[in-house]
Scaffold this active site. Structure first.
Site, short mmCIF file in Angstrom:
data_model
loop_
_atom_site.label_atom_id
_atom_site.label_comp_id
_atom_site.label_asym_id
_atom_site.label_seq_id
_atom_site.Cartn_x
_atom_site.Cartn_y
_atom_site.Cartn_z
N ARG A 229 13.21 60.67 51.16
CA ARG A 229 13.33 59.29 51.60
C ARG A 229 12.40 59.06 52.78
O ARG A 229 12.24 59.93 53.64
CB ARG A 229 14.78 58.94 51.99
CG ARG A 229 15.75 58.88 50.80
CD ARG A 229 15.42 57.70 49.89
NE ARG A 229 16.36 57.56 48.76
CZ ARG A 229 16.17 58.10 47.57
NH1 ARG A 229 15.09 58.82 47.33
NH2 ARG A 229 17.05 57.92 46.60
N GLU A 258 9.27 50.42 51.98
CA GLU A 258 8.72 50.42 50.63
C GLU A 258 8.82 49.00 50.07
O GLU A 258 9.87 48.38 50.21
CB GLU A 258 9.48 51.40 49.73
CG GLU A 258 9.25 52.85 50.11
CD GLU A 258 9.97 53.82 49.18
OE1 GLU A 258 10.57 53.36 48.18
OE2 GLU A 258 9.95 55.02 49.46
N HIS A 277 6.77 56.11 44.95
CA HIS A 277 8.17 56.48 44.72
C HIS A 277 8.44 56.50 43.21
O HIS A 277 9.38 55.86 42.72
CB HIS A 277 9.12 55.51 45.43
CG HIS A 277 10.49 56.10 45.65
ND1 HIS A 277 11.34 55.65 46.64
CD2 HIS A 277 11.16 57.10 45.03
CE1 HIS A 277 12.47 56.35 46.61
NE2 HIS A 277 12.38 57.22 45.62
#
Length: 319
Positions: A229, A258, A277
């Site tokens: 993360r 993000e 991601h």
């Protein structure tokens, strides 16, 4: 995750003879009606206020890994059991980590630039670069993904140092195992590693676990790779460390925030590799999830501890 009809049928059989209701995520009315009486829910994403308010709900399975958004204080105050599907993509995530390690080690971005420019041997002193063989891999977080990273590290001929939360047995692919519960510091891993891969859960304890102090202590030639993360890394401190040459590069599948803003300097750094991601999936990823849920159904019925259940130590309140 979108389940195929045959996947839904597997889940229906796993929960039989209990009533089984299958609803699309956008059916708010149907979900609201079901939550008046169900005691178990399987979700594609994270739980929200509707599930916290459900009067009979006891167990929620969120069919993905990294349950940060579900690890809220009110989840535990409510007494909910919350499980996830950590491990279903571990081999792919470990390979993704080594995609970063190899890309940085072999200067892939610069090689592609040379190829586009039709230039042969255009990178100065390239023959002095060292391969991964014989280097030290540090793994922060030793769940399913961390273990898969360790196995790949050994396959690449690396010395492996790993850090995990709970103390326990060592692992055949790990040379040095550290445990925060046993009082071990992360310092040996940071000081000795040539490549650091982060695969830890984001909690209040691990928020910004890599910041100025850690980057300053790393080897000048070391790489940091984040497969977990974005908020595990203090991103401003990372940018400063890269500018100052305190570390050699970074591989980031996750960022904070993000999507990564267009004006972030990380985009244009030649020693940074970024992916959005997203990893290629395993061909049996859905089946891995279904097998995990099926096993947990059996455990739930006999009152046994469930696999991949979050605890109060997983609470995250920084957002």
């Amino acid at each position: 995750m979108l389940y195929r009809p045959e996947d839904v049928e597997q889940l229906r059989r796993a929960f039989a003879p209990a009533e089984f209701v299958h609803l699309p995520p956008g059916d708010s009315e149907g979900i609201e009606a079901a939550l008046r009486h169900v005691d178990v829910a399987v979700l594609a994403l994270d739980l929200d206020e509707r599930f916290l308010a459900a009067p009979h709900l006891r167990w929620v399975h969120c069919d993905h890994s990294g349950l940060t958004r579900s690890a809220r204080p009110e989840t535990f105050e409510r007494g909910l059991i919350v499980t996830g599907s950590a491990g279903r993509s571990a081999p792919a995530l470990a390979q993704h980590g080594f995609f970063f390690a190899l890309s940085l080690t072999f200067a892939a971005r610069q090689l592609f630039e040379m190829q586009d420019a039709h230039v042969w041997r255009g990178i100065p002193d390239y023959h002095h670069r060292l391969a991964l063989w014989g280097k030290t891999l540090g793994i922060v977080g030793f769940g399913h993904t961390g273990q898969a990273m360790a196995e790949l590290g050994k396959a690449f001929g690396m010395r492996v140092i790993a850090s995990r939360r709970r103390a326990g047995d060592t692992h055949p692919s790990v040379d040095v195992m550290l445990s925060t519960d046993a009082g071990d510091s992360l310092d040996p891993l940071i000081l000795e590693s040539d490549v650091i891969m982060i695969a830890a859960a984001l909690t209040d304890e691990t928020y910004h676990m890599f910041s100025t102090k850690q980057f300053t202590a790393m080897k000048d030639g070391a790489y940091v790779i984040n497969m977990a993360r974005g908020q595990l890394i203090d991103q401003d401190a990372l940018i400063d460390a890269l500018h100052a040459g305190e570390i050699a590069g970074a591989g980031l599948d996750v960022t904070d925030p993000e999507p990564l803003p267009e004006d972030s300097p990380l985009w244009d750094m030649p020693n940074v590799v970024i992916t959005p991601h997203m990893s290629p999936m395993l061909p049996d990823r859905t089946q891995r999830s279904i097998d995990l849920i099926t096993e947990n159904v059996a455990r739930y019925r006999r009152g046994a501890p469930l696999l991949n259940a979050i605890t109060e130590r997983d609470v995250f309140t920084k957002n």
